[in-house]
Design an enzyme around this catalytic site. Structure first.
Site, PDB file in Angstrom:
ATOM      1  N   TYR A  45     -26.506  -4.593  -0.926  1.00 13.56           N
ATOM      2  CA  TYR A  45     -25.367  -3.145  -1.162  1.00 13.56           C
ATOM      3  C   TYR A  45     -24.515  -3.188  -0.440  1.00 13.56           C
ATOM      4  O   TYR A  45     -25.488  -3.258   1.054  1.00 13.56           O
ATOM      5  CB  TYR A  45     -26.122  -1.800  -1.662  1.00 13.56           C
ATOM      6  CG  TYR A  45     -24.977  -0.817  -1.870  1.00 13.56           C
ATOM      7  CD1 TYR A  45     -23.690  -0.796  -1.858  1.00 13.56           C
ATOM      8  CD2 TYR A  45     -25.004   0.597  -1.184  1.00 13.56           C
ATOM      9  CE1 TYR A  45     -23.381   0.111  -2.092  1.00 13.56           C
ATOM     10  CE2 TYR A  45     -24.394   1.543  -1.181  1.00 13.56           C
ATOM     11  CZ  TYR A  45     -23.620   1.640  -1.903  1.00 13.56           C
ATOM     12  OH  TYR A  45     -22.822   2.812  -1.752  1.00 13.56           O
ATOM     13  N   CYS A  46     -23.107  -3.801  -0.261  1.00 10.81           N
ATOM     14  CA  CYS A  46     -21.882  -3.627   0.974  1.00 10.81           C
ATOM     15  C   CYS A  46     -22.617  -5.097   1.855  1.00 10.81           C
ATOM     16  O   CYS A  46     -23.068  -5.602   0.811  1.00 10.81           O
ATOM     17  CB  CYS A  46     -21.475  -2.147   1.515  1.00 10.81           C
ATOM     18  SG  CYS A  46     -21.067  -2.019   2.769  1.00 10.81           S
ATOM     19  N   ILE A  47     -22.740  -4.727   3.162  1.00 10.66           N
ATOM     20  CA  ILE A  47     -23.192  -5.653   3.786  1.00 10.66           C
ATOM     21  C   ILE A  47     -24.340  -6.069   3.650  1.00 10.66           C
ATOM     22  O   ILE A  47     -24.895  -7.264   3.957  1.00 10.66           O
ATOM     23  CB  ILE A  47     -23.349  -5.175   5.494  1.00 10.66           C
ATOM     24  CG1 ILE A  47     -23.016  -6.307   6.184  1.00 10.66           C
ATOM     25  CG2 ILE A  47     -23.971  -4.364   5.683  1.00 10.66           C
ATOM     26  CD1 ILE A  47     -23.195  -5.835   8.090  1.00 10.66           C
TER      27      ILE A  47
ATOM     28  N   GLY B 102     -25.658  -6.847   0.633  1.00 12.54           N
ATOM     29  CA  GLY B 102     -24.976  -7.592  -0.193  1.00 12.54           C
ATOM     30  C   GLY B 102     -23.973  -8.758  -0.136  1.00 12.54           C
ATOM     31  O   GLY B 102     -24.692 -10.345  -0.212  1.00 12.54           O
TER      32      GLY B 102
END
Length: 561
Positions: free
Chosen positions: A292-294, A296
């Site tokens: 998720y986000c960073i 990811g």
């Protein structure tokens, strides 16, 4: 001379606020014909506004020549339309604001990035000067003061003092929530801990689970429990109820002692550590990984690293999911206004003196990106109206900030945001391996959000063009958080688009051939994951003899401030 320039720039204009505005003014002066055309357009609007002003003063009916945008709630109260004085205050403010913003976005002879930066800083100044933000120019605030015999002003001053004490404009009352009590309450155990993360393994809710575990790599910019808020919003509980065996990262909140913690450490002692823990615990060769986000971005780098580091049949991730994740940072969204050599140098120098980036500084930067909704709304509601902010779990999580270690974050900002090296094969070396996204062949499920200003979907789509193997792309309605924290409800509150994506696709091509669906993408995700998740087996306990409980969920690292 370079050191002198950098020193002056870092002292006078460290975040590049003034330079884009000066450049825009010089650009307009260098294009007198275009400037004259803009003044003609402004004059036309002002004549319409003058006529509207005369009509209102004479008591004649007159529709507003300039209307607030549909998402601008500042002037929603009828007083801003019904009373001529306040209507004209609103209209003149909107007229100058709109024309100024349009001129900055249309500045001739200026690079698009510079135009966006100039418009950003000027927009924040204009937002701060809105008549709604001051007591004597806000009729709603004065009306409340009269109706409450001044109690709203007394309460507003108390709220101001509390915000001053907190060093922040609070969006919700911190006393309304307590992690482990009314947030992050899904049962589980910490089964692994090192100096960088705790691994939480959740207790099953079904008698049988799919054999392949799901490993979730959360962003370390905030805490993991955004995926485990109250039970009805918890993605973790949803996965458990679907018969999934779930492991998640809970990152340590670093202090000055972790200043030298590098991105290599986050990959090997973070992402790789939780994947190996899940494999050992479940005795499975491979896992399904989610980032998720960073988190990811880190997972994408890990996948490139693992496909280089291990033989093809021994890569420990069988398939993977990315949630609102950037790998191509060419146009990283509104945060781009803070991304240039001078700004990054200022942030890095600031971190070097402390050993970390304070989470409040990062949160303040993100709030500036939506200053009306995330700053001035709460100033008006709390200070002028005297209202206590209502309980809101997502906003509490947003205020529960974390720090970034100096070595990791300075490398991340420079190599990814500034130099955009991840998309170039073998341009980055992490943990001893050059990274090439093109080597990733494992099936991929990608989720982005339609209104995401942190990881714009047109940019997140570009991961499709870099990795090989089968890919499914999903676009959810809403933004960076609510597009992901998107529980299944009846009737459906949101919508999504989902379809196979090919390496040669553009975002527009994919969108044009994909049909809109009502509901949450969570159900589509399960339809994609379950056929790959292995057979159903007896559910495993949250802890085991090999991996005894070190602490009950949500663990200890998440409680560090």
């Amino acid at each position: 001379m370079r050191e002198l320039h950098d020193g002056v720039e870092g002292t006078v204009d460290p975040l590049g606020m003034a330079a884009p505005l000066v450049h825009a003014q010089l650009a307009w002066l260098a294009h007198p014909q275009e400037l004259a055309e803009r003044f003609t357009r402004l004059s036309t609007d002002l004549w319409k506004l003058q006529l509207h002003s005369v009509n209102r003063m004479l008591g004649l009916a007159s529709s507003d020549p300039i209307r607030p945008h549909s998402d601008d709630a500042r002037f929603a109260d009828p007083v801003w339309t019904e009373y001529p004085t306040w209507d004209l205050s609103k209209e003149w403010y909107l007229a100058f604001t709109r024309n100024m913003q349009d001129m900055l976005y249309d500045t001739p002879g200026l690079a698009s990035k510079e135009r966006r930066r100039a418009a950003f800083w000027w927009r924040n100044l204009l937002n701060a000067m809105a008549p709604t933000n001051f007591l004597w120019t806000n009729p709603v605030a004065m009306r409340k003061a009269v109706e409450t015999n001044g109690e709203s002003l007394t309460n507003g001053f108390k709220n101001f003092l509390e915000d001053l004490k907190a060093g922040n404009v609070r969006m919700t009352d911190p006393d309304d929530f307590h992690v482990g009590e009314n947030l992050a309450t899904t049962p589980g155990e910490v089964v692994f801990r090192n100096n960088l993360l705790e691994v939480i393994h959740y207790a099953p809710t079904q008698p049988k689970v799919h054999a392949k575990p799901i490993v979730i790599v959360t962003p370390w910019i905030n805490k993991f429990y955004i995926l485990d808020l109250v039970p009805r919003k918890s993605m973790i509980r949803f996965l458990l109820d679907q018969g999934m065996d779930v492991f998640i990262t809970s990152w340590k909140n670093p202090g000055a002692s972790m200043r030298d913690c590098s991105f290599d450490d986050y990959l090997t002692e973070g992402v790789h550590a939780i994947i190996e823990c899940a494999r050992s615990f479940t005795r499975q060769d491979k896992v399904h990984a989610v980032g998720y986000c960073i988190g990811g971005t880190a997972l994408s780098m890990y996948m490139a690293w693992a496909n280089r580091h291990f033989p093809e049949d021994q890569v420990p991730v069988a398939d993977w999911t990315l949630l609102t994740t950037l790998v191509d940072f060419h146009k990283p969204g509104d945060i781009e206004v803070f991304i240039d050599e001078a700004s990054i140098r200022y942030i890095i120098d600031n971190m070097a003196s402390k050993g970390y980036l304070d989470g409040k500084e990062m949160a303040s930067a993100f709030r500036l990106l939506r200053s009306n909704g995330l700053i001035w709304h709460y100033v008006v509601q709390g200070w002028l109206y005297g209202e206590t902010p209502p309980p809101f779990d997502v906003l509490y999580w947003n205020m529960d900030t974390t720090r970034m270690p100096y070595a990791m974050h300075s490398w991340y900002l420079r190599e990814l945001y500034l130099n955009n090296k991840l998309i170039h094969p073998d341009a980055l070396e992490v943990a001893g391996e050059p990274l090439d996204l093109g080597r990733i062949t494992q099936p991929l499920y990608v989720v982005s959000a339609e209104d995401d200003h942190i990881a714009p979907w047109l940019q997140t789509f570009r991961v499709i063009n870099h990795v090989t193997g089968p890919k499914r792309y999903v676009l959810s309605s809403s933004g960076h958080i609510l597009g992901i924290v998107n529980p299944v409800v009846t009737p459906p509150k949101r919508k999504f688009w989902a379809g196979e994506a090919h390496r040669s696709d553009t975002a527009e091509q994919w969108r044009n051939r994909t049909e809109e669906q009502a509901g949450s993408w969570w159900t589509d995700w399960m339809d994609w994951v379950k056929p790959h998740a292995g057979e159903l087996i007896e559910a495993r306990p949250a802890a085991s003899e090999q991996f005894p409980s070190l602490a009950p969920a949500p663990g200890t690292y998440v409680l560090e401030s």
